[in-house]
Motif scaffolding. Sequence first.
Motif, mmCIF file in Angstrom:
data_model
loop_
_atom_site.group_PDB
_atom_site.id
_atom_site.type_symbol
_atom_site.label_atom_id
_atom_site.label_comp_id
_atom_site.label_asym_id
_atom_site.label_seq_id
_atom_site.Cartn_x
_atom_site.Cartn_y
_atom_site.Cartn_z
ATOM 1 N N GLN A 1 0.831 -1.197 0.000
ATOM 2 C CA GLN A 1 0.000 0.000 0.000
ATOM 3 C C GLN A 1 0.871 1.254 0.000
ATOM 4 O OE1 GLN A 1 -3.320 0.194 -0.322
ATOM 5 N NE2 GLN A 1 -3.455 -2.035 -0.451
ATOM 6 N N GLY A 2 0.570 2.173 -0.903
ATOM 7 C CA GLY A 2 1.304 3.423 -0.992
ATOM 8 C C GLY A 2 2.502 3.393 -1.921
ATOM 9 N N ALA A 3 2.870 2.231 -2.433
ATOM 10 C CA ALA A 3 4.002 2.112 -3.355
ATOM 11 C C ALA A 3 3.505 2.058 -4.797
ATOM 12 C CB ALA A 3 4.820 0.866 -3.038
ATOM 13 N N ASP A 4 4.317 2.574 -5.711
ATOM 14 C CA ASP A 4 4.010 2.420 -7.129
ATOM 15 C C ASP A 4 4.277 0.989 -7.584
ATOM 16 O OD1 ASP A 4 3.303 5.162 -7.648
ATOM 17 O OD2 ASP A 4 5.444 5.647 -7.578
ATOM 18 N N ALA A 5 5.323 0.409 -7.023
ATOM 19 C CA ALA A 5 5.682 -0.967 -7.355
ATOM 20 C C ALA A 5 6.393 -1.570 -6.146
ATOM 21 C CB ALA A 5 6.589 -1.022 -8.582
ATOM 22 N N ALA A 6 6.350 -2.883 -6.047
ATOM 23 C CA ALA A 6 6.982 -3.561 -4.916
ATOM 24 C C ALA A 6 7.381 -4.964 -5.326
ATOM 25 C CB ALA A 6 6.036 -3.605 -3.711
ATOM 26 N N ALA A 7 8.372 -5.508 -4.642
ATOM 27 C CA ALA A 7 8.847 -6.863 -4.904
ATOM 28 C C ALA A 7 9.026 -7.580 -3.585
ATOM 29 C CB ALA A 7 10.172 -6.839 -5.672
ATOM 30 N N ALA A 8 8.612 -8.845 -3.537
ATOM 31 C CA ALA A 8 8.680 -9.628 -2.307
ATOM 32 C C ALA A 8 10.032 -10.322 -2.177
ATOM 33 C CB ALA A 8 7.553 -10.653 -2.274
ATOM 34 N N PHE A 9 10.592 -10.272 -0.960
ATOM 35 C CA PHE A 9 11.851 -10.932 -0.640
ATOM 36 C C PHE A 9 11.705 -11.687 0.674
ATOM 37 C CE2 PHE A 9 13.175 -7.606 -3.482
ATOM 38 C CZ PHE A 9 14.291 -8.109 -4.149
ATOM 39 N N ALA A 10 12.511 -12.734 0.833
ATOM 40 C CA ALA A 10 12.566 -13.477 2.087
ATOM 41 C C ALA A 10 14.008 -13.536 2.562
ATOM 42 C CB ALA A 10 12.018 -14.889 1.907
ATOM 43 N N ARG B 1 26.909 -6.683 -6.311
ATOM 44 C CA ARG B 1 28.018 -7.632 -6.324
ATOM 45 C C ARG B 1 28.749 -7.673 -4.993
ATOM 46 N NH1 ARG B 1 31.296 -10.639 -5.579
ATOM 47 N NH2 ARG B 1 32.845 -11.599 -6.930
ATOM 48 N N TYR B 2 28.921 -6.504 -4.376
ATOM 49 C CA TYR B 2 29.726 -6.433 -3.163
ATOM 50 C C TYR B 2 28.895 -6.191 -1.899
ATOM 51 C CZ TYR B 2 33.597 -6.329 -6.424
ATOM 52 O OH TYR B 2 34.479 -6.643 -7.421
ATOM 53 N N GLY B 3 27.579 -6.219 -2.013
ATOM 54 C CA GLY B 3 26.728 -6.065 -0.842
ATOM 55 C C GLY B 3 26.927 -4.753 -0.123
ATOM 56 N N LEU B 4 27.067 -3.659 -0.888
ATOM 57 C CA LEU B 4 27.378 -2.363 -0.285
ATOM 58 C C LEU B 4 26.149 -1.626 0.221
ATOM 59 C CD1 LEU B 4 30.026 -1.092 -2.870
ATOM 60 C CD2 LEU B 4 30.405 -2.288 -0.698
ATOM 61 N N ALA B 5 24.968 -1.997 -0.249
ATOM 62 C CA ALA B 5 23.752 -1.288 0.125
ATOM 63 C C ALA B 5 22.870 -2.176 0.995
ATOM 64 C CB ALA B 5 22.982 -0.856 -1.123
ATOM 65 N N THR B 6 22.012 -1.551 1.768
ATOM 66 C CA THR B 6 20.952 -2.298 2.426
ATOM 67 C C THR B 6 19.869 -2.587 1.391
ATOM 68 O OG1 THR B 6 19.724 -0.313 3.049
ATOM 69 C CG2 THR B 6 21.411 -1.107 4.603
ATOM 70 N N LEU B 7 18.956 -3.483 1.715
ATOM 71 C CA LEU B 7 17.860 -3.776 0.795
ATOM 72 C C LEU B 7 17.030 -2.524 0.539
ATOM 73 C CD1 LEU B 7 16.244 -5.920 -0.813
ATOM 74 C CD2 LEU B 7 14.957 -6.365 1.288
ATOM 75 N N ASP B 8 16.706 -1.786 1.598
ATOM 76 C CA ASP B 8 15.925 -0.564 1.432
ATOM 77 C C ASP B 8 16.699 0.481 0.637
ATOM 78 O OD1 ASP B 8 13.604 -1.388 2.837
ATOM 79 O OD2 ASP B 8 14.636 -1.029 4.733
ATOM 80 N N GLY B 9 18.009 0.584 0.897
ATOM 81 C CA GLY B 9 18.828 1.548 0.176
ATOM 82 C C GLY B 9 18.886 1.239 -1.307
ATOM 83 N N ALA B 10 19.004 -0.041 -1.636
ATOM 84 C CA ALA B 10 19.027 -0.428 -3.046
ATOM 85 C C ALA B 10 17.728 -0.025 -3.741
ATOM 86 C CB ALA B 10 19.256 -1.932 -3.166
ATOM 87 N N PHE B 11 16.614 -0.215 -3.057
ATOM 88 C CA PHE B 11 15.335 0.120 -3.675
ATOM 89 C C PHE B 11 15.109 1.627 -3.755
ATOM 90 C CE2 PHE B 11 14.540 -4.276 -3.790
ATOM 91 C CZ PHE B 11 13.461 -4.471 -4.633
ATOM 92 N N ARG B 12 15.729 2.380 -2.888
ATOM 93 C CA ARG B 12 15.677 3.836 -3.057
ATOM 94 C C ARG B 12 16.400 4.238 -4.329
ATOM 95 N NH1 ARG B 12 16.074 3.863 2.703
ATOM 96 N NH2 ARG B 12 18.365 3.931 2.630
ATOM 97 N N GLY B 13 17.494 3.538 -4.630
ATOM 98 C CA GLY B 13 18.191 3.791 -5.888
ATOM 99 C C GLY B 13 17.343 3.413 -7.084
ATOM 100 N N PRO C 1 10.775 -2.758 -1.360
ATOM 101 C CA PRO C 1 10.930 -4.193 -1.086
ATOM 102 C C PRO C 1 9.946 -4.621 0.001
ATOM 103 C CG PRO C 1 12.617 -2.993 0.087
ATOM 104 C CD PRO C 1 11.811 -1.961 -0.668
ATOM 105 N N ILE C 2 9.406 -5.818 -0.126
ATOM 106 C CA ILE C 2 8.509 -6.373 0.879
ATOM 107 C C ILE C 2 9.177 -7.594 1.480
ATOM 108 C CG2 ILE C 2 6.289 -7.499 1.280
ATOM 109 C CD1 ILE C 2 5.201 -5.873 -1.098
ATOM 110 N N ARG C 3 9.362 -7.596 2.773
ATOM 111 C CA ARG C 3 9.960 -8.729 3.469
ATOM 112 C C ARG C 3 8.846 -9.665 3.933
ATOM 113 N NH1 ARG C 3 12.768 -4.137 4.407
ATOM 114 N NH2 ARG C 3 15.049 -4.202 4.452
#
Length: 282
Positions: free
Chosen positions: A126-135, A205-217, A228-230
Motif C-alpha cells: 500500500q502506498g508504493a508504485d511498485a513492490a517486490a517480495a523478498f525473504a 556484487r559487493y553487498g554495499l547497500a541495504t535492501l531498502d537503500g538499493a530500492f531507493r536507488g 521491497p517487501i519482506r
Amino acid sequence: MSAGFSAIVLAGRRDGRLDPLAANAGVSHKCLVPVAGKPMLLHVLEALDASPGITRIVVSIDAPDVIAPLIRRLGSGRISVEPSAPNLVDSVFGAANASAPPFLVTTADNVNLTPASVAEILAAAQGADAAAAFARRERVVAAHPDGQRRFYRFRCGDYSNCNAYVLGSREALKAAEVFRGGGQFAKFPMRIVKAFGLLNLIRFRYGLATLDGAFRGFSRRFGLAIRPIRVSDGALAIDVDNERTLHIAETILGERGSALGEPPQEVRLDRAAHRLGDPLLA
C-alpha cells in the motif's frame, strides 16, 4: 491503490520451448507438472482464489486451451485466460490490458504461495508504485535447508526474491521492463547493468547497500516509489525450477497439510497418470 487487486499468473512456455520438467512428466507445459498430487498451476490459483484482496485472476499462457479443463475444475468465475507473448514483459502487458490495476504478478511455479502470504504482500505494498517480495535467508532455510542456493547479499543480510511483484498502476508497468532480458539477476549479474545501471551492479556484487537503500536507488532511476517487501514465509522463495526443488516443494506442501490436520497428500504418484487426458484435468 484500490482495495481490489488483479492477479496475473505467468504460465507460458519461454520461447515456445518444452520445459525439462514438463517433458519428464509427459505434459505440454511446465504449469501442468504435478506437484503433491495436482498440477502446479492449481496450487497458485487456489491460493489466489482464496485471497479476499484479489478480485480477478488472469492466467497468461501461450496455449489457453490446455488449461481450460483446469479452470473448469476450479470452478471460479474470477479467472480468465489471455494468450502470452514470447517474453515475460509483453506477457505482463497483455494480461494487464485484460484487467485493471493494481496488479499482483506471480508465476505458475510459485506453488508455496498461500492466502496469508498474498494478504501480507498486498498490505505491505500500500502506498508504493511498485513492490517486490523478498525473504531473508534465515526464513528460507527454516522452510527447507536446501530450498534456495542463490541469495542477494546486502549490508542488512542475505535475501532471495519470491517471484511476487506488485504494480500499483499502468504507469508502474514500465518497471516490468527490467525483466525483458529474462530476470534471474542472481544467475546473470550483467543483466543488472542493463536494468539498473553499473552503480547498482557494484552494490549488488559487493553487498554495499541495504535492501531498502538499493530500492531507493531503483526508485530514483525509474521515477517511481518502488519498495521491497519482506515476507515472513521463507517457503515463498522456493519455486519449482527442477526436480530438486519439485521434491522440496512436495515436502513443504506435505508438511503443511499435516500441520493443518489434513491427510498428507501422496507425493510419489505415478506421474504418467497426470497427462493431459487424465480425469484429474477433466
